[in-house]
Motif scaffolding. Sequence first.
Motif, mmCIF file in Angstrom:
data_model
loop_
_atom_site.group_PDB
_atom_site.id
_atom_site.type_symbol
_atom_site.label_atom_id
_atom_site.label_comp_id
_atom_site.label_asym_id
_atom_site.label_seq_id
_atom_site.Cartn_x
_atom_site.Cartn_y
_atom_site.Cartn_z
ATOM 1 N N VAL A 120 20.208 4.019 8.813
ATOM 2 C CA VAL A 120 19.341 3.281 7.888
ATOM 3 C C VAL A 120 17.954 3.087 8.489
ATOM 4 C CG1 VAL A 120 18.949 1.019 6.829
ATOM 5 C CG2 VAL A 120 21.192 2.115 6.653
ATOM 6 N N ALA A 121 17.896 2.696 9.763
ATOM 7 C CA ALA A 121 16.607 2.486 10.422
ATOM 8 C C ALA A 121 15.786 3.781 10.436
ATOM 9 C CB ALA A 121 16.822 1.974 11.842
ATOM 10 N N GLY A 122 16.425 4.897 10.765
ATOM 11 C CA GLY A 122 15.718 6.175 10.786
ATOM 12 C C GLY A 122 15.212 6.579 9.420
ATOM 13 N N ASN A 123 16.039 6.346 8.405
ATOM 14 C CA ASN A 123 15.625 6.691 7.038
ATOM 15 C C ASN A 123 14.428 5.868 6.593
ATOM 16 O OD1 ASN A 123 17.565 8.642 6.701
ATOM 17 N ND2 ASN A 123 19.002 7.324 5.611
ATOM 18 N N VAL A 124 14.460 4.571 6.872
ATOM 19 C CA VAL A 124 13.356 3.708 6.444
ATOM 20 C C VAL A 124 12.074 4.025 7.213
ATOM 21 C CG1 VAL A 124 12.534 1.309 6.327
ATOM 22 C CG2 VAL A 124 14.872 1.876 5.627
ATOM 23 N N GLU A 125 12.203 4.311 8.488
ATOM 24 C CA GLU A 125 11.022 4.715 9.262
ATOM 25 C C GLU A 125 10.366 5.944 8.646
ATOM 26 O OE1 GLU A 125 12.484 5.239 13.207
ATOM 27 O OE2 GLU A 125 12.428 3.104 13.694
ATOM 28 N N TRP A 126 11.193 6.898 8.220
ATOM 29 C CA TRP A 126 10.659 8.104 7.587
ATOM 30 C C TRP A 126 10.071 7.789 6.218
ATOM 31 C CZ3 TRP A 126 9.251 12.920 8.652
ATOM 32 C CH2 TRP A 126 9.062 13.805 7.584
ATOM 33 N N MET A 127 10.794 7.027 5.398
ATOM 34 C CA MET A 127 10.363 6.719 4.042
ATOM 35 C C MET A 127 8.996 6.027 4.025
ATOM 36 S SD MET A 127 14.094 5.421 2.767
ATOM 37 C CE MET A 127 13.513 4.368 1.447
ATOM 38 N N LEU A 128 8.756 5.153 4.991
ATOM 39 C CA LEU A 128 7.511 4.371 5.019
ATOM 40 C C LEU A 128 6.456 4.987 5.939
ATOM 41 C CD1 LEU A 128 8.955 0.733 5.151
ATOM 42 C CD2 LEU A 128 8.393 2.129 3.150
ATOM 43 N N GLU A 129 6.755 6.156 6.509
ATOM 44 C CA GLU A 129 5.836 6.849 7.415
ATOM 45 C C GLU A 129 5.440 5.969 8.595
ATOM 46 O OE1 GLU A 129 2.424 8.695 5.613
ATOM 47 O OE2 GLU A 129 3.621 10.305 4.775
ATOM 48 N N LEU A 130 6.406 5.247 9.144
ATOM 49 C CA LEU A 130 6.088 4.351 10.247
ATOM 50 C C LEU A 130 5.694 5.107 11.512
ATOM 51 C CD1 LEU A 130 8.795 1.546 9.861
ATOM 52 C CD2 LEU A 130 6.517 1.734 8.838
ATOM 53 N N GLU A 131 6.025 6.386 11.569
ATOM 54 C CA GLU A 131 5.667 7.168 12.760
ATOM 55 C C GLU A 131 4.214 7.635 12.743
ATOM 56 O OE1 GLU A 131 5.913 10.521 9.957
ATOM 57 O OE2 GLU A 131 6.843 8.554 10.131
ATOM 58 N N GLN A 132 3.565 7.507 11.596
ATOM 59 C CA GLN A 132 2.195 7.992 11.465
ATOM 60 C C GLN A 132 1.212 7.033 12.119
ATOM 61 O OE1 GLN A 132 1.096 10.814 10.138
ATOM 62 N NE2 GLN A 132 2.527 11.510 8.600
ATOM 63 N N ASP A 133 0.259 7.587 12.845
ATOM 64 C CA ASP A 133 -0.789 6.795 13.503
ATOM 65 C C ASP A 133 -2.128 7.132 12.852
ATOM 66 O OD1 ASP A 133 -2.558 5.471 15.115
ATOM 67 O OD2 ASP A 133 -1.847 6.342 16.995
ATOM 68 N N GLY A 172 -3.114 4.878 3.440
ATOM 69 C CA GLY A 172 -2.972 6.154 4.147
ATOM 70 C C GLY A 172 -1.544 6.650 4.156
ATOM 71 N N ARG A 173 -0.590 5.737 4.343
ATOM 72 C CA ARG A 173 0.811 6.144 4.332
ATOM 73 C C ARG A 173 1.274 6.407 2.897
ATOM 74 N NH1 ARG A 173 0.164 2.570 8.422
ATOM 75 N NH2 ARG A 173 1.009 3.212 10.447
ATOM 76 N N ILE A 174 2.192 7.355 2.754
ATOM 77 C CA ILE A 174 2.669 7.769 1.438
ATOM 78 C C ILE A 174 4.187 7.614 1.401
ATOM 79 C CG2 ILE A 174 2.791 9.680 -0.215
ATOM 80 C CD1 ILE A 174 0.280 10.817 1.207
ATOM 81 N N LEU A 175 4.672 6.962 0.371
ATOM 82 C CA LEU A 175 6.115 6.769 0.234
ATOM 83 C C LEU A 175 6.812 8.118 0.066
ATOM 84 C CD1 LEU A 175 8.494 4.775 -0.108
ATOM 85 C CD2 LEU A 175 8.018 4.808 -2.576
ATOM 86 N N ARG A 176 7.882 8.297 0.786
ATOM 87 C CA ARG A 176 8.656 9.529 0.659
ATOM 88 C C ARG A 176 10.144 9.208 0.664
ATOM 89 N NH1 ARG A 176 6.259 12.056 6.323
ATOM 90 N NH2 ARG A 176 7.044 10.453 7.730
ATOM 91 N N SER A 177 10.939 10.144 0.224
ATOM 92 C CA SER A 177 12.387 9.977 0.159
ATOM 93 C C SER A 177 12.993 10.197 1.539
ATOM 94 C CB SER A 177 12.977 10.965 -0.845
ATOM 95 O OG SER A 177 12.350 10.834 -2.107
ATOM 96 N N PRO A 178 14.245 9.791 1.740
ATOM 97 C CA PRO A 178 14.872 9.988 3.052
ATOM 98 C C PRO A 178 15.035 11.454 3.442
ATOM 99 C CG PRO A 178 16.070 8.351 1.785
ATOM 100 C CD PRO A 178 15.097 8.994 0.849
ATOM 101 N N ALA A 232 0.830 -1.204 0.000
ATOM 102 C CA ALA A 232 0.000 0.000 0.000
ATOM 103 C C ALA A 232 0.863 1.252 0.000
ATOM 104 C CB ALA A 232 -0.928 0.000 1.216
ATOM 105 N N VAL A 233 1.985 1.230 0.729
ATOM 106 C CA VAL A 233 2.882 2.384 0.746
ATOM 107 C C VAL A 233 3.572 2.535 -0.604
ATOM 108 C CG1 VAL A 233 4.882 3.441 1.857
ATOM 109 C CG2 VAL A 233 3.268 2.123 3.223
ATOM 110 N N VAL A 234 4.078 1.422 -1.137
ATOM 111 C CA VAL A 234 4.776 1.468 -2.422
ATOM 112 C C VAL A 234 3.853 1.957 -3.522
ATOM 113 C CG1 VAL A 234 5.944 0.061 -4.168
ATOM 114 C CG2 VAL A 234 6.400 -0.338 -1.742
ATOM 115 N N ASP A 235 2.587 1.561 -3.445
ATOM 116 C CA ASP A 235 1.614 1.893 -4.479
ATOM 117 C C ASP A 235 0.885 3.203 -4.204
ATOM 118 O OD1 ASP A 235 0.315 1.181 -6.913
ATOM 119 O OD2 ASP A 235 -1.448 0.514 -5.799
ATOM 120 N N SER A 236 1.305 3.938 -3.165
ATOM 121 C CA SER A 236 0.567 5.133 -2.748
ATOM 122 C C SER A 236 0.617 6.252 -3.771
ATOM 123 C CB SER A 236 1.111 5.639 -1.406
ATOM 124 O OG SER A 236 2.507 5.928 -1.496
ATOM 125 N N HIS A 237 1.739 6.403 -4.456
ATOM 126 C CA HIS A 237 1.865 7.357 -5.566
ATOM 127 C C HIS A 237 3.080 6.940 -6.383
ATOM 128 C CE1 HIS A 237 4.717 10.432 -3.370
ATOM 129 N NE2 HIS A 237 4.905 9.215 -2.926
#
Length: 247
Positions: A76-89, A112-118, A15-20
Amino acid sequence: MELNLSTRTSFSLPAVVDSHGWASLAPFGTNEEHTELTYVALLSTGRVIQLVIHEAGDGVTIEVDSALTEDERAEVAGNVEWMLELEQDFSDFYALARGEPKLAHVVEQARGRILRSPTLFEDTVKTVLTTNTSWGGTIRMVEGLVSRFGQPLPADPTRHAFPTPAQLAASDETSLRSAAGVGYRAPYVLELAEAVARGSLDLESLRTTDVPTAELRQQLLAIKGVGSYAAANLLMLLGRYDFVPVD
Protein backbone atom coordinates in the motif's frame (compact mmCIF):
# COMPACT_ATOMS: atom_id res chain seq x y z
CA MET A 1 -5.77 1.20 10.56
CA GLU A 2 -3.57 4.10 9.44
CA LEU A 3 -0.29 4.41 7.59
CA ASN A 4 1.78 7.59 7.48
CA LEU A 5 4.10 8.60 4.65
CA SER A 6 6.53 11.50 4.61
CA THR A 7 6.63 13.71 1.53
CA ARG A 8 9.18 15.98 -0.03
CA THR A 9 8.89 19.67 0.72
CA SER A 10 6.40 21.68 -1.34
CA PHE A 11 3.73 19.00 -1.45
CA SER A 12 -0.02 19.57 -1.75
CA LEU A 13 -2.53 16.74 -1.93
CA PRO A 14 -5.26 18.98 -3.45
CA ALA A 15 -2.77 20.04 -6.15
CA VAL A 16 -2.12 16.39 -7.05
CA VAL A 17 -5.81 15.46 -6.99
CA ASP A 18 -6.64 18.48 -9.14
CA SER A 19 -3.71 17.95 -11.54
CA HIS A 20 -5.88 16.31 -14.22
CA GLY A 21 -9.07 14.30 -14.48
CA TRP A 22 -7.88 10.95 -13.09
CA ALA A 23 -9.54 11.60 -9.71
CA SER A 24 -12.90 11.44 -11.52
CA LEU A 25 -12.19 7.98 -12.93
CA ALA A 26 -13.08 4.80 -11.02
CA PRO A 27 -11.85 3.38 -8.78
CA PHE A 28 -10.67 6.82 -7.59
CA GLY A 29 -12.93 9.13 -5.65
CA THR A 30 -12.54 12.53 -3.98
CA ASN A 31 -14.48 15.06 -1.98
CA GLU A 32 -15.61 18.44 -3.32
CA GLU A 33 -12.62 20.27 -1.85
CA HIS A 34 -10.14 17.71 -3.23
CA THR A 35 -8.64 17.36 0.26
CA GLU A 36 -9.45 13.65 0.35
CA LEU A 37 -8.57 10.97 -2.18
CA THR A 38 -10.03 7.47 -2.11
CA TYR A 39 -9.04 4.42 -4.13
CA VAL A 40 -10.33 0.85 -4.20
CA ALA A 41 -7.23 -1.33 -4.39
CA LEU A 42 -6.77 -4.98 -5.27
CA LEU A 43 -3.72 -6.20 -3.39
CA SER A 44 -1.41 -8.92 -4.63
CA THR A 45 -2.81 -11.13 -1.86
CA GLY A 46 -6.21 -10.97 -3.56
CA ARG A 47 -7.81 -8.71 -0.95
CA VAL A 48 -9.82 -5.67 -2.05
CA ILE A 49 -9.55 -2.69 0.29
CA GLN A 50 -10.36 1.01 0.24
CA LEU A 51 -7.64 3.61 0.78
CA VAL A 52 -8.61 7.04 2.12
CA ILE A 53 -5.75 9.51 1.78
CA HIS A 54 -5.43 12.87 3.58
CA GLU A 55 -2.62 15.40 3.79
CA ALA A 56 -1.26 15.46 7.34
CA GLY A 57 1.67 17.42 8.70
CA ASP A 58 4.73 16.82 6.55
CA GLY A 59 3.16 13.92 4.70
CA VAL A 60 -0.02 11.98 4.06
CA THR A 61 -2.14 9.65 6.18
CA ILE A 62 -3.65 6.55 4.57
CA GLU A 63 -6.71 5.14 6.29
CA VAL A 64 -7.44 1.49 5.45
CA ASP A 65 -10.75 -0.21 6.20
CA SER A 66 -9.15 -3.36 7.64
CA ALA A 67 -5.96 -4.67 9.24
CA LEU A 68 -3.01 -5.33 6.95
CA THR A 69 -0.08 -7.70 7.08
CA GLU A 70 3.44 -6.29 6.97
CA ASP A 71 3.75 -7.14 3.27
CA GLU A 72 0.37 -5.56 2.52
CA ARG A 73 1.39 -2.40 4.37
CA ALA A 74 4.53 -2.18 2.26
CA GLU A 75 2.51 -2.72 -0.92
CA VAL A 76 0.00 0.00 0.00
CA ALA A 77 2.79 2.44 0.91
CA GLY A 78 4.58 1.78 -2.39
CA ASN A 79 1.40 2.21 -4.40
CA VAL A 80 0.52 5.50 -2.74
CA GLU A 81 4.04 6.85 -3.15
CA TRP A 82 3.75 6.12 -6.87
CA MET A 83 0.18 7.43 -7.21
CA LEU A 84 1.09 10.79 -5.64
CA GLU A 85 4.54 11.02 -7.29
CA LEU A 86 6.19 11.35 -3.91
CA GLU A 87 9.51 10.29 -5.44
CA GLN A 88 9.58 13.33 -7.71
CA ASP A 89 11.86 16.22 -6.73
CA PHE A 90 10.73 19.54 -8.17
CA SER A 91 13.38 21.68 -6.43
CA ASP A 92 15.15 22.67 -9.65
CA PHE A 93 11.87 23.41 -11.41
CA TYR A 94 10.63 25.55 -8.52
CA ALA A 95 13.93 27.46 -8.48
CA LEU A 96 13.42 28.34 -12.14
CA ALA A 97 9.72 29.10 -11.68
CA ARG A 98 10.46 31.61 -8.93
CA GLY A 99 12.18 33.73 -11.55
CA GLU A 100 9.05 33.92 -13.72
CA PRO A 101 6.13 35.95 -12.26
CA LYS A 102 3.61 34.05 -14.39
CA LEU A 103 4.67 30.82 -12.68
CA ALA A 104 4.67 32.13 -9.11
CA HIS A 105 1.39 30.34 -8.36
CA VAL A 106 2.96 27.02 -9.34
CA VAL A 107 5.47 27.32 -6.51
CA GLU A 108 2.99 28.76 -4.02
CA GLN A 109 0.48 25.95 -4.67
CA ALA A 110 3.14 23.21 -4.88
CA ARG A 111 1.99 22.16 -8.33
CA GLY A 112 3.83 19.80 -10.65
CA ARG A 113 2.93 16.32 -9.44
CA ILE A 114 0.34 14.42 -11.47
CA LEU A 115 -2.04 11.83 -10.08
CA ARG A 116 -1.46 8.39 -11.53
CA SER A 117 -2.81 4.89 -11.01
CA PRO A 118 -0.89 2.20 -9.09
CA THR A 119 -0.02 0.42 -12.36
CA LEU A 120 0.98 1.56 -15.82
CA PHE A 121 -1.50 -1.00 -17.15
CA GLU A 122 -4.39 0.88 -15.56
CA ASP A 123 -3.05 4.22 -16.78
CA THR A 124 -2.60 2.89 -20.30
CA VAL A 125 -6.15 1.54 -20.48
CA LYS A 126 -7.54 4.80 -19.11
CA THR A 127 -5.48 6.83 -21.57
CA VAL A 128 -6.75 4.76 -24.51
CA LEU A 129 -10.29 5.45 -23.25
CA THR A 130 -9.69 9.20 -23.44
CA THR A 131 -9.15 9.14 -27.20
CA ASN A 132 -11.76 10.36 -29.68
CA THR A 133 -14.45 10.89 -27.05
CA SER A 134 -15.77 13.46 -24.60
CA TRP A 135 -14.60 13.44 -20.99
CA GLY A 136 -18.04 12.21 -19.98
CA GLY A 137 -17.57 9.31 -22.37
CA THR A 138 -14.26 8.41 -20.74
CA ILE A 139 -15.83 8.46 -17.27
CA ARG A 140 -18.63 6.14 -18.44
CA MET A 141 -16.28 3.71 -20.18
CA VAL A 142 -13.92 3.44 -17.21
CA GLU A 143 -16.84 2.99 -14.83
CA GLY A 144 -18.20 0.27 -17.12
CA LEU A 145 -14.91 -1.62 -17.12
CA VAL A 146 -14.49 -1.34 -13.36
CA SER A 147 -18.06 -2.23 -12.37
CA ARG A 148 -18.36 -5.09 -14.87
CA PHE A 149 -14.93 -6.73 -14.58
CA GLY A 150 -13.34 -5.51 -11.32
CA GLN A 151 -13.59 -7.27 -7.98
CA PRO A 152 -16.08 -5.72 -5.52
CA LEU A 153 -15.09 -4.02 -2.28
CA PRO A 154 -16.45 -6.23 0.55
CA ALA A 155 -17.40 -3.23 2.69
CA ASP A 156 -19.30 -1.64 -0.21
CA PRO A 157 -20.06 -4.01 -3.14
CA THR A 158 -21.17 -1.06 -5.29
CA ARG A 159 -17.49 -0.12 -5.63
CA HIS A 160 -14.92 -2.24 -7.42
CA ALA A 161 -11.18 -2.40 -7.96
CA PHE A 162 -9.74 -1.82 -11.42
CA PRO A 163 -9.73 -5.13 -13.32
CA THR A 164 -6.45 -6.97 -13.68
CA PRO A 165 -4.97 -7.81 -17.08
CA ALA A 166 -6.06 -11.44 -16.55
CA GLN A 167 -9.64 -10.42 -15.76
CA LEU A 168 -9.90 -8.34 -18.93
CA ALA A 169 -8.06 -10.95 -21.01
CA ALA A 170 -10.70 -13.50 -20.00
CA SER A 171 -13.34 -11.30 -21.62
CA ASP A 172 -13.97 -10.74 -25.33
CA GLU A 173 -14.58 -7.85 -27.70
CA THR A 174 -18.35 -8.25 -27.60
CA SER A 175 -18.47 -8.05 -23.80
CA LEU A 176 -16.13 -5.07 -23.74
CA ARG A 177 -18.32 -3.26 -26.25
CA SER A 178 -21.67 -4.12 -24.65
CA ALA A 179 -20.86 -4.16 -20.93
CA ALA A 180 -18.34 -1.32 -20.85
CA GLY A 181 -19.28 0.56 -24.02
CA VAL A 182 -15.68 1.02 -25.12
CA GLY A 183 -16.60 0.87 -28.81
CA TYR A 184 -13.79 0.53 -31.34
CA ARG A 185 -11.27 0.49 -28.47
CA ALA A 186 -12.37 -3.03 -27.45
CA PRO A 187 -9.71 -4.93 -29.47
CA TYR A 188 -7.02 -2.53 -28.23
CA VAL A 189 -7.95 -3.07 -24.59
CA LEU A 190 -8.27 -6.82 -25.07
CA GLU A 191 -4.95 -7.20 -26.91
CA LEU A 192 -3.16 -5.10 -24.29
CA ALA A 193 -4.65 -7.15 -21.45
CA GLU A 194 -3.75 -10.43 -23.15
CA ALA A 195 -0.15 -9.34 -23.78
CA VAL A 196 0.37 -8.23 -20.18
CA ALA A 197 -1.40 -11.28 -18.75
CA ARG A 198 0.72 -13.78 -20.67
CA GLY A 199 3.93 -11.83 -19.94
CA SER A 200 4.87 -10.87 -23.49
CA LEU A 201 4.57 -7.18 -22.54
CA ASP A 202 6.12 -5.99 -19.29
CA LEU A 203 4.49 -2.60 -18.93
CA GLU A 204 5.46 -2.10 -15.31
CA SER A 205 9.17 -2.28 -16.11
CA LEU A 206 8.74 0.97 -18.06
CA ARG A 207 8.13 2.78 -14.76
CA THR A 208 11.80 2.41 -13.81
CA THR A 209 13.55 2.05 -17.16
CA ASP A 210 16.47 4.35 -17.90
CA VAL A 211 16.16 4.18 -21.69
CA PRO A 212 16.12 7.57 -23.46
CA THR A 213 12.71 9.20 -23.71
CA ALA A 214 12.62 8.93 -27.50
CA GLU A 215 13.13 5.16 -27.26
CA LEU A 216 10.53 4.85 -24.51
CA ARG A 217 8.08 6.78 -26.66
CA GLN A 218 8.58 4.29 -29.49
CA GLN A 219 7.86 1.41 -27.13
CA LEU A 220 4.62 3.06 -26.09
CA LEU A 221 3.66 3.82 -29.69
CA ALA A 222 4.04 0.11 -30.48
CA ILE A 223 0.98 -0.58 -28.29
CA LYS A 224 -2.13 -0.71 -30.46
CA GLY A 225 -4.45 2.17 -29.62
CA VAL A 226 -1.60 4.37 -28.39
CA GLY A 227 -0.89 7.26 -30.75
CA SER A 228 1.13 10.46 -30.35
CA TYR A 229 -1.23 12.03 -27.82
CA ALA A 230 -1.60 8.86 -25.73
CA ALA A 231 2.16 8.23 -25.73
CA ALA A 232 2.84 11.79 -24.60
CA ASN A 233 0.27 11.46 -21.82
CA LEU A 234 1.82 8.22 -20.60
CA LEU A 235 5.31 9.73 -20.78
CA MET A 236 4.06 12.60 -18.61
CA LEU A 237 2.74 10.10 -16.06
CA LEU A 238 6.14 8.40 -16.15
CA GLY A 239 7.87 11.68 -15.30
CA ARG A 240 9.11 12.31 -18.85
CA TYR A 241 8.04 15.79 -19.98
CA ASP A 242 9.64 16.03 -23.42
CA PHE A 243 6.36 15.78 -25.32
CA VAL A 244 3.09 17.69 -24.84
CA PRO A 245 -0.06 15.51 -24.83
CA VAL A 246 -2.33 17.31 -27.30
CA ASP A 247 -5.30 15.34 -28.67
